[in-house]
Design a protein around this motif. Sequence first.
Motif, PDB file in Angstrom:
ATOM      1  N   LEU A 132      21.481  46.350  29.155  1.00 45.75           N
ATOM      2  CA  LEU A 132      22.711  45.833  28.567  1.00 45.75           C
ATOM      3  C   LEU A 132      23.606  45.302  29.664  1.00 45.75           C
ATOM      4  CD1 LEU A 132      21.603  47.833  26.364  1.00 45.75           C
ATOM      5  CD2 LEU A 132      23.980  48.288  25.768  1.00 45.75           C
ATOM      6  N   ASP A 133      24.180  44.140  29.441  1.00 45.61           N
ATOM      7  CA  ASP A 133      25.082  43.483  30.380  1.00 45.61           C
ATOM      8  C   ASP A 133      26.499  43.552  29.844  1.00 45.61           C
ATOM      9  OD1 ASP A 133      24.361  42.482  32.802  1.00 45.61           O
ATOM     10  OD2 ASP A 133      23.957  40.453  32.127  1.00 45.61           O
ATOM     11  N   ALA A 134      27.439  44.069  30.622  1.00 49.01           N
ATOM     12  CA  ALA A 134      28.836  44.122  30.185  1.00 49.01           C
ATOM     13  C   ALA A 134      29.737  43.664  31.324  1.00 49.01           C
ATOM     14  CB  ALA A 134      29.210  45.529  29.747  1.00 49.01           C
ATOM     15  N   GLY A 135      30.426  42.558  31.141  1.00 48.60           N
ATOM     16  CA  GLY A 135      31.342  42.056  32.155  1.00 48.60           C
ATOM     17  C   GLY A 135      32.756  42.558  31.931  1.00 48.60           C
ATOM     18  N   GLY A 136      33.670  42.133  32.811  1.00 45.49           N
ATOM     19  CA  GLY A 136      35.083  42.429  32.630  1.00 45.49           C
ATOM     20  C   GLY A 136      35.621  43.609  33.408  1.00 45.49           C
ATOM     21  N   TRP A 137      34.926  44.035  34.478  1.00 45.67           N
ATOM     22  CA  TRP A 137      35.349  45.232  35.212  1.00 45.67           C
ATOM     23  C   TRP A 137      36.065  44.921  36.524  1.00 45.67           C
ATOM     24  CZ3 TRP A 137      35.033  49.716  32.619  1.00 45.67           C
ATOM     25  CH2 TRP A 137      34.230  49.720  31.472  1.00 45.67           C
ATOM     26  N   ASP A 138      36.466  43.679  36.729  1.00 43.28           N
ATOM     27  CA  ASP A 138      37.150  43.256  37.954  1.00 43.28           C
ATOM     28  C   ASP A 138      38.656  43.421  37.742  1.00 43.28           C
ATOM     29  OD1 ASP A 138      37.223  42.333  40.529  1.00 43.28           O
ATOM     30  OD2 ASP A 138      36.939  40.220  40.021  1.00 43.28           O
ATOM     31  N   THR A 139      39.224  44.500  38.255  1.00 41.84           N
ATOM     32  CA  THR A 139      40.602  44.880  37.910  1.00 41.84           C
ATOM     33  C   THR A 139      41.562  44.669  39.081  1.00 41.84           C
ATOM     34  OG1 THR A 139      39.950  47.163  38.422  1.00 41.84           O
ATOM     35  CG2 THR A 139      39.947  46.500  36.105  1.00 41.84           C
ATOM     36  N   HIS A 140      41.746  43.418  39.472  1.00 40.76           N
ATOM     37  CA  HIS A 140      42.626  43.110  40.604  1.00 40.76           C
ATOM     38  C   HIS A 140      44.101  43.293  40.264  1.00 40.76           C
ATOM     39  CE1 HIS A 140      39.756  41.624  43.553  1.00 40.76           C
ATOM     40  NE2 HIS A 140      39.126  40.991  42.587  1.00 40.76           N
ATOM     41  N   ALA A 141      44.484  43.111  39.012  1.00 36.65           N
ATOM     42  CA  ALA A 141      45.902  43.138  38.659  1.00 36.65           C
ATOM     43  C   ALA A 141      46.128  43.940  37.385  1.00 36.65           C
ATOM     44  CB  ALA A 141      46.419  41.709  38.468  1.00 36.65           C
ATOM     45  N   ASN A 142      47.257  44.664  37.361  1.00 34.08           N
ATOM     46  CA  ASN A 142      47.687  45.393  36.154  1.00 34.08           C
ATOM     47  C   ASN A 142      46.562  46.245  35.566  1.00 34.08           C
ATOM     48  OD1 ASN A 142      50.291  44.136  36.241  1.00 34.08           O
ATOM     49  ND2 ASN A 142      49.357  42.294  35.370  1.00 34.08           N
ATOM     50  N   GLN A 143      45.925  47.009  36.429  1.00 34.66           N
ATOM     51  CA  GLN A 143      44.766  47.814  36.016  1.00 34.66           C
ATOM     52  C   GLN A 143      45.139  48.882  34.998  1.00 34.66           C
ATOM     53  OE1 GLN A 143      41.999  49.057  39.158  1.00 34.66           O
ATOM     54  NE2 GLN A 143      42.113  51.157  38.409  1.00 34.66           N
ATOM     55  N   GLY A 144      46.277  49.516  35.206  1.00 28.96           N
ATOM     56  CA  GLY A 144      46.688  50.596  34.318  1.00 28.96           C
ATOM     57  C   GLY A 144      46.099  51.930  34.731  1.00 28.96           C
ATOM     58  N   GLY A 145      46.693  53.005  34.184  1.00 31.53           N
ATOM     59  CA  GLY A 145      46.214  54.351  34.470  1.00 31.53           C
ATOM     60  C   GLY A 145      45.524  54.945  33.263  1.00 31.53           C
ATOM     61  N   ALA A 146      46.175  55.923  32.630  1.00 32.40           N
ATOM     62  CA  ALA A 146      45.601  56.517  31.427  1.00 32.40           C
ATOM     63  C   ALA A 146      45.584  55.529  30.271  1.00 32.40           C
ATOM     64  CB  ALA A 146      46.391  57.765  31.039  1.00 32.40           C
ATOM     65  N   GLN A 147      46.501  54.561  30.311  1.00 31.93           N
ATOM     66  CA  GLN A 147      46.548  53.490  29.323  1.00 31.93           C
ATOM     67  C   GLN A 147      46.496  52.152  30.067  1.00 31.93           C
ATOM     68  OE1 GLN A 147      46.383  54.378  26.176  1.00 31.93           O
ATOM     69  NE2 GLN A 147      46.672  56.557  26.637  1.00 31.93           N
ATOM     70  N   GLY A 148      46.134  51.097  29.362  1.00 31.84           N
ATOM     71  CA  GLY A 148      46.104  49.782  29.987  1.00 31.84           C
ATOM     72  C   GLY A 148      44.750  49.119  29.866  1.00 31.84           C
ATOM     73  N   PRO A 149      44.573  47.966  30.516  1.00 32.93           N
ATOM     74  CA  PRO A 149      43.331  47.190  30.378  1.00 32.93           C
ATOM     75  C   PRO A 149      42.070  47.964  30.757  1.00 32.93           C
ATOM     76  CG  PRO A 149      45.046  45.840  31.356  1.00 32.93           C
ATOM     77  CD  PRO A 149      45.589  47.236  31.295  1.00 32.93           C
ATOM     78  N   LEU A 150      42.082  48.679  31.880  1.00 31.19           N
ATOM     79  CA  LEU A 150      40.877  49.418  32.274  1.00 31.19           C
ATOM     80  C   LEU A 150      40.585  50.533  31.281  1.00 31.19           C
ATOM     81  CD1 LEU A 150      38.527  49.961  34.141  1.00 31.19           C
ATOM     82  CD2 LEU A 150      40.038  51.360  35.565  1.00 31.19           C
ATOM     83  N   ALA A 151      41.615  51.205  30.815  1.00 32.22           N
ATOM     84  CA  ALA A 151      41.421  52.262  29.818  1.00 32.22           C
ATOM     85  C   ALA A 151      40.753  51.705  28.561  1.00 32.22           C
ATOM     86  CB  ALA A 151      42.754  52.912  29.467  1.00 32.22           C
TER      87      ALA A 151
END
Length: 397
Positions: A252-271
């Motif tokens: 399985l291929d899943a992109g979107g893990w490049d978190t240079h800006a506004n990554q967030g902590g417990a909440q946010g884009p990475l969460a």
Amino acid sequence: MATRRTLLATGATLTLLAPFARLASAAAKPDARFVLVILRGGLDGLAAVPPYAEPAYAQTRGALALGGPGTEDGVLDLDGTFGLHPALSSLHAMYRAREALVLHAAATPYRERSHFDAQNVLEAGGVSPSATTDGWLNRALAALDSTGEAREAVALADTVPLVLRGELAVTSWAPSRLPETDDDTLARVRRLYEAADPKLAASLSSALEARSLAGDSNEARMGGRGAANVAPLATAAARFLSSAAGPRVAVLDAGGWDTHANQGGAQGPLAQRLRGLDQGVQLLKTELGPVWRDTSVLVVTEFGRTVAVNGTRGTDHGTGGCAFLVGGAVAGGRVLADWPGLAARDLHEGRDLRATMDLRAVFKAVLHERFGLAEAALARTVFPASDAVTPLEGLTA
């Protein structure tokens, strides 16, 4: 001050990985299923698996540091030293059920920070970027085929990823972005191909068979190819792997893990991305049903990210990261790491988590324990010139 070794001693389930013992021979498991999930872009391993008891963690992570277990939006405790991001609740439940292993301070031999080159090393199985046209998983499948233990594979991606390219043919499938073609039109196209071009007819039949197995209907479509859309790929993978005549290996291929800006902590884009991954892994377990007991799922990324936060509230390309091995066939409930520490003196080039685990040792272990590939074949054919990389032991049941 706590040292690396005293920190290791605080976690009852934390395992020091070196030195390794040599492997005994392993018999192939005829019902074994294997899923490789590649998170492209560089997952922040310190966010996914925070070492919350590490003395330098809160200071070095700054605004991205998560609280300890029991605090609001705090980590989900693993062993008193490490925790999981709160978005990974299903993975945490699997860990508690001894169906998940957490591997930390892990990386390929690559030490630069190019996505393209790092993914090449991850998938080709070498020590540096190369122009190779085949990947380590295809070479492993070819080696199995040569011993009479053939396993078919499917790529759940727009194109077959490098790790599955090679001499052995594999199936590929990705959810369609287009309106679904009705069965009557497909039947007419098939008859036209059969009359005009047998090769095209065979290709169409193969594609339609894959479509039928995956259940390519409106509910399985994706609006994009990001991490939030792992779920439809996981559902399709489960349908392939649980079919009596279907493949036994999936990527399985899943992109979107490049978190240079506004990554967030417990909440946010990475969460949000982690939550999508968590849901995908849970879907695999649910959809596979009784087949789950024979399944191992390995989640990897091309590199980790910087320890410190950058000027845009994100993290930049790094080195050491984390990986997950989950499934009913996994000897889980443990964190495996030779933890290097996060103090400035312990970091790689003063900025990254230092890698102390070679991901090839994990790849080799799964291929040896689940599919019976001999250590000599792993060291010389699947991962050329890797005799010094000894497979880990006891990762699967």
